[in-house]
Design an enzyme around this catalytic site. Structure first.
Site, PDB file in Angstrom:
ATOM      1  N   HIS A  87      95.145  73.070 -69.208  1.00 57.55           N
ATOM      2  CA  HIS A  87      94.049  72.932 -68.260  1.00 57.55           C
ATOM      3  C   HIS A  87      94.524  72.973 -66.812  1.00 57.55           C
ATOM      4  O   HIS A  87      93.747  73.270 -65.912  1.00 57.55           O
ATOM      5  CB  HIS A  87      93.304  71.607 -68.488  1.00 57.55           C
ATOM      6  CG  HIS A  87      92.726  71.470 -69.867  1.00 57.55           C
ATOM      7  ND1 HIS A  87      91.736  72.283 -70.338  1.00 57.55           N
ATOM      8  CD2 HIS A  87      93.023  70.605 -70.871  1.00 57.55           C
ATOM      9  CE1 HIS A  87      91.424  71.926 -71.583  1.00 57.55           C
ATOM     10  NE2 HIS A  87      92.194  70.914 -71.919  1.00 57.55           N
ATOM     11  N   HIS A 112      98.400  67.031 -60.219  1.00 55.59           N
ATOM     12  CA  HIS A 112      98.032  68.301 -60.846  1.00 55.59           C
ATOM     13  C   HIS A 112      97.140  69.085 -59.890  1.00 55.59           C
ATOM     14  O   HIS A 112      96.775  68.596 -58.816  1.00 55.59           O
ATOM     15  CB  HIS A 112      97.326  68.063 -62.189  1.00 55.59           C
ATOM     16  CG  HIS A 112      96.029  67.330 -62.040  1.00 55.59           C
ATOM     17  ND1 HIS A 112      95.930  65.954 -62.057  1.00 55.59           N
ATOM     18  CD2 HIS A 112      94.773  67.779 -61.821  1.00 55.59           C
ATOM     19  CE1 HIS A 112      94.680  65.591 -61.888  1.00 55.59           C
ATOM     20  NE2 HIS A 112      93.944  66.682 -61.731  1.00 55.59           N
ATOM     21  N   HIS A 114      93.897  72.222 -59.160  1.00 54.08           N
ATOM     22  CA  HIS A 114      92.729  73.011 -59.542  1.00 54.08           C
ATOM     23  C   HIS A 114      92.675  74.202 -58.589  1.00 54.08           C
ATOM     24  O   HIS A 114      92.919  74.052 -57.388  1.00 54.08           O
ATOM     25  CB  HIS A 114      91.461  72.165 -59.436  1.00 54.08           C
ATOM     26  CG  HIS A 114      91.476  70.936 -60.297  1.00 54.08           C
ATOM     27  ND1 HIS A 114      91.017  70.925 -61.591  1.00 54.08           N
ATOM     28  CD2 HIS A 114      91.934  69.683 -60.043  1.00 54.08           C
ATOM     29  CE1 HIS A 114      91.166  69.704 -62.104  1.00 54.08           C
ATOM     30  NE2 HIS A 114      91.729  68.932 -61.175  1.00 54.08           N
ATOM     31  N   GLU A 125      87.616  71.338 -56.128  1.00 52.54           N
ATOM     32  CA  GLU A 125      86.527  70.681 -56.848  1.00 52.54           C
ATOM     33  C   GLU A 125      85.564  70.015 -55.870  1.00 52.54           C
ATOM     34  O   GLU A 125      84.363  70.218 -55.943  1.00 52.54           O
ATOM     35  CB  GLU A 125      87.105  69.673 -57.838  1.00 52.54           C
ATOM     36  CG  GLU A 125      87.962  70.345 -58.899  1.00 52.54           C
ATOM     37  CD  GLU A 125      88.107  69.517 -60.155  1.00 52.54           C
ATOM     38  OE1 GLU A 125      87.749  70.027 -61.234  1.00 52.54           O
ATOM     39  OE2 GLU A 125      88.587  68.370 -60.064  1.00 52.54           O
ATOM     40  N   HIS A 138      95.405  66.761 -56.947  1.00 50.25           N
ATOM     41  CA  HIS A 138      95.059  65.377 -57.234  1.00 50.25           C
ATOM     42  C   HIS A 138      96.314  64.589 -57.573  1.00 50.25           C
ATOM     43  O   HIS A 138      97.063  64.974 -58.485  1.00 50.25           O
ATOM     44  CB  HIS A 138      94.076  65.302 -58.412  1.00 50.25           C
ATOM     45  CG  HIS A 138      92.731  65.878 -58.116  1.00 50.25           C
ATOM     46  ND1 HIS A 138      91.837  66.253 -59.107  1.00 50.25           N
ATOM     47  CD2 HIS A 138      92.116  66.149 -56.929  1.00 50.25           C
ATOM     48  CE1 HIS A 138      90.741  66.727 -58.538  1.00 50.25           C
ATOM     49  NE2 HIS A 138      90.889  66.667 -57.222  1.00 50.25           N
ATOM     50  N   THR A 218      87.337  64.250 -63.313  1.00 50.65           N
ATOM     51  CA  THR A 218      86.621  65.528 -63.239  1.00 50.65           C
ATOM     52  C   THR A 218      86.839  66.359 -64.490  1.00 50.65           C
ATOM     53  O   THR A 218      86.413  67.510 -64.544  1.00 50.65           O
ATOM     54  CB  THR A 218      87.054  66.336 -62.002  1.00 50.65           C
ATOM     55  OG1 THR A 218      88.437  66.682 -62.113  1.00 50.65           O
ATOM     56  CG2 THR A 218      86.823  65.530 -60.733  1.00 50.65           C
TER      57      THR A 218
END
Length: 508
Positions: A87, A112, A114, A125, A138, A218
Site C-alpha cells: 500500500h 510512509h 502517499h 491526502e 506521515h 486514512t
C-alpha cells in the site's frame, strides 16, 4: 433488528470476546475506498481523515506550541528497515524518537508516503482550500503509555501523526537517503536495510505553523484514534525523486504474473461532520476573520447547563443564544444531504437511555457524578482509553449471528457518535452537534427537557441565531454566580468552538 441499546453493547463485549477478520482493500475497484466500510465499519463512520482545510472551518488557537522533536538525529550506524507493504513505502523508526509538547509523550513507529501517478503528480491526502499536493508523508507516533503501536492503535488517545505535504521542485538530499534503495523493494513484502540519518531533515523548516485536528487512520481499519498535526509548509523533492515513487513500485508480489503498479495510494477528503480545525498561525491565505477558540470554562458551562441547569429557564432564554453552534453551514448541509451513506451519521438512538451517569463539571472537566453510572459513558472521560477494535469486532460477531451484518455501521454510529462528539467538544476540536445535545437531554426525561427539545427544533428549522452578547438569561448567571454585566463581558469572547477526538492503521 432494532437499534442497539448500550446495555446490549456491553453484553456483547462480555459474552462474545471474539474477533472478526477484515478483508482485502485497495484504493480503486471492487475493494476500493468506497467499499472499505463493508469489512471495516469505522471507515464509514465519523471523525474520519483526511480532510480539506477550508477557511471557514479554521480556528486560531494561541496555545498551540511548536512541535518538539526528540532524538530525531539518528546515527548512521543504526539500521532502519525500508519496506513495500503493498500500500505504501514504509520506513521503520526507533521508539526512542518521540514528540513532546502534546497531551502525551508519543514515540515514533514509522513513516510512509502517499502519492499520485507519473502523469498526475497530485497525491496528498489532506488538501488546503481544495489544493492537492504531489504527495504526503506521515510520521506515525504512538502514545508512550502503551507498550507498542499494536496496543495503542485502537485507543482513543493512541496515535499522533505528523503530516508533511510534498511538492515537486528542488532535489532533496534527505529523501535520497532512502529513495536510492527504492529498487530493492519493487514488490510487496520486500525489505532492505537503510543506514540511519537525521529524520528532522525530512520536515519543513518551520515546525510552529500547522493544522491540528482529531481524525482517523486514512487506511483500514480507519480507527478514529489520531491526533493530527499537518504542517502548513510543504517540502520539496525533485521530479526524478517523485518518479522513483510513482513508477518503480508494485502493490503485488514478485511471483505474480501481472504486476499491479503502486500509485494513486491516497484517500479522498472526508466529511468534516461537525468538526473544525485548529491552526497555530493567523497570517496568510484564507484566514479571513478567523476567530479564536472558546475557553474551557465556557465549554464546560454549556455542558453543565444541559446536564444540571434549569432547563425551563434555559428554554425560555432560547438555548441557541448560549450554544456556540447548532447547525451546519448551508454548504455542509447540502453536501451531507447529497451523500446518502453519511446522512444518518449524526443521528442518535431514539430509545431513552435510563440510568446514565451525568457529567458534572468543576475544576475537573469531565467527571462522572454517580458511581453506578454506565461504564460506556465513563469510557469517554478525559483520561479514557477507549478500545475501538474491541467494540467493532465484538459487535460485528453478535450482528452476524443475527444475520444483520449490514446494520453494523449504523449501530456503531448511533451508539458512539454522541459521546465522541461530547469528548471532542470538551477538548476543543469540534462543535457541539445538535444531535449530541438532544442525546444529553435524554438523560433528563422531564417536561423541561421536552420544552427545550422543541426550542431546538425551531432552531434547526432555520431560526436565525443572535450573537451571544444579546443573551442575558438568568440561567447563565445562576450557573456561574456572576453578575449579568460580568456574563455579558465574558460572552463577548464566546465563539464557535472546535474540538478534538483523540484518534489510529499502522500505516497512518
Amino acid at each position: 433488528m432494532g437499534i442497539m441499546s448500550f446495555p446490549l453493547l456491553i453484553m456483547i463485549l462480555i459474552a462474545f470476546p471474539l474477533s472478526s477478520s477484515g478483508g482485502k482493500w485497495t484504493y480503486d475497484g471492487p475493494d476500493g475506498e468506497r467499499h472499505w466500510s463493508r469489512n471495516y465499519p469505522y471507515c464509514g463512520g465519523t471523525f474520519q481523515s483526511p480532510i480539506n482545510f477550508q477557511p471557514e472551518l479554521l480556528r486560531f488557537d494561541p496555545d498551540l506550541l511548536p512541535i518538539q522533536l526528540q532524538d530525531y538525529n539518528l546515527s548512521s550506524k543504526e539500521q532502519l528497515t525500508l519496506s513495500n507493504n503493498g500500500h505504501s513505502v514504509q520506513l521503520s523508526l526507533p521508539s526512542r524518537m518521540h514528540l513532546t509538547g502534546l497531551p502525551h509523550r508519543y514515540s515514533a513507529a514509522q513513516l510512509h508516503f502517499h502519492w499520485g501517478s507519473s502523469n498526475m503528480p497530485i497525491g496528498s491526502e489532506h488538501t488546503i482550500n481544495g489544493k492537492q499536493f504531489a504527495g504526503e508523508m506521515h510520521l506515525v507516533h504512538f502514545n508512550s503509555k502503551y507498550p507498542n503501536i499494536s496496543l495503542a492503535v485502537d485507543k482513543s488517545d493512541g496515535l499522533a501523526v505528523l503530516g508533511v505535504f510534498i511538492e515537486v521542485g528542488e532535489f532533496n538530499p534527505a529523501f535520497d537517503q532512502f529513495l536510492k534503495y527504492i529498487k530493492g523493494i519493487k514488490y510487496k513484502d520486500q525489505k532492505v536495510q537503510v543506514a540511519g540519518f537525521n529524520i528532522r531533515e525530512l520536515l519543513p523548516a518551520r515546525l510552529d505553523e500547522y493544522y491540528r485536528y482529531d481524525g482517523s487512520l486514512t487506511t483500514p481499519p480507519c480507527y478514529p484514534s489520531v491526533l493530527w498535526t499537518v504542517f502548513r509548509n510543504p517540502v520539496s523533492i525533485s521530479r526524478g525523486q517523485y518518479l522513483a515513487l510513482a513508477t518503480a513500485l508494485f502493490s503485488s508480489h514478485a511471483q505474480e504474473s501481472s504486476p499491479i503498479p503502486l500509485l494513486g495510494n491516497y484517500r479522498k477528503p472526508q466529511l468534516m461532520d461537525n468538526r473544525v480545525a485548529l491552526v497555530s498561525f493567523q497570517q496568510g491565505w484564507g484566514l479571513y476573520g478567523t476567530t479564536s477558540v472558546a475557553s474551557p470554562m465556557q465549554r464546560r458551562l454549556v455542558i453543565q447547563q444541559l446536564l444540571n441547569g434549569d432547563l425551563a429557564d434555559l428554554a425560555d432564554g432560547e438555548l441557541h443564544h448560549l450554544l456556540p453552534k447548532l447547525q451546519r453551514k448551508p454548504w455542509a448541509v447540502k453536501k451531507w444531504r447529497n451523500n446518502p451513506k453519511q446522512q444518518h451519521l449524526g443521528q442518535v438512538t431514539e430509545k431513552h437511555q435510563k440510568n446514565k451517569g451525568l457529567y458534572t463539571t468543576g475544576n475537573n472537566p469531565l467527571v462522572l457524578k454517580y458511581p453506578h453510572a454506565s461504564s460506556y459513558m465513563g469510557m469517554f472521560g478525559i483520561n479514557d482509553a477507549l478500545c475501538f477494535i474491541s467494540l467493532e469486532k465484538n459487535v460485528s460477531v453478535r450482528l452476524r449471528r443475527h444475520h444483520a451484518d449490514g446494520q453494523l455501521i449504523q449501530a456503531l454510529r448511533k451508539e458512539v457518535f454522541p459521546e465522541l462528539n461530547l469528548k471532542s467538544y470538551l477538548n476543543c476540536r469540534s462543535d457541539l452537534d445538535l444531535q449530541t445535545i438532544r442525546h444529553l437531554l435524554r438523560s433528563r426525561p422531564t417536561d423541561e427537557a421536552n420544552e427545550l427539545d422543541q426550542a431546538l427544533t425551531k432552531v434547526s428549522q432555520g431560526h436565525k441565531q443572535r450573537p451571544m452578547t444579546q443573551y442575558q438569561g438568568s440561567a447563565l448567571t445562576k450557573l456561574t454566580g456572576q453578575t449579568q454585566a460580568a456574563v455579558r463581558n465574558n460572552s463577548r469572547n464566546m465563539v464557535p468552538t472546535n474540538h478534538r477526538l483523540q484518534p489510529m492503521e499502522w500505516e497512518d
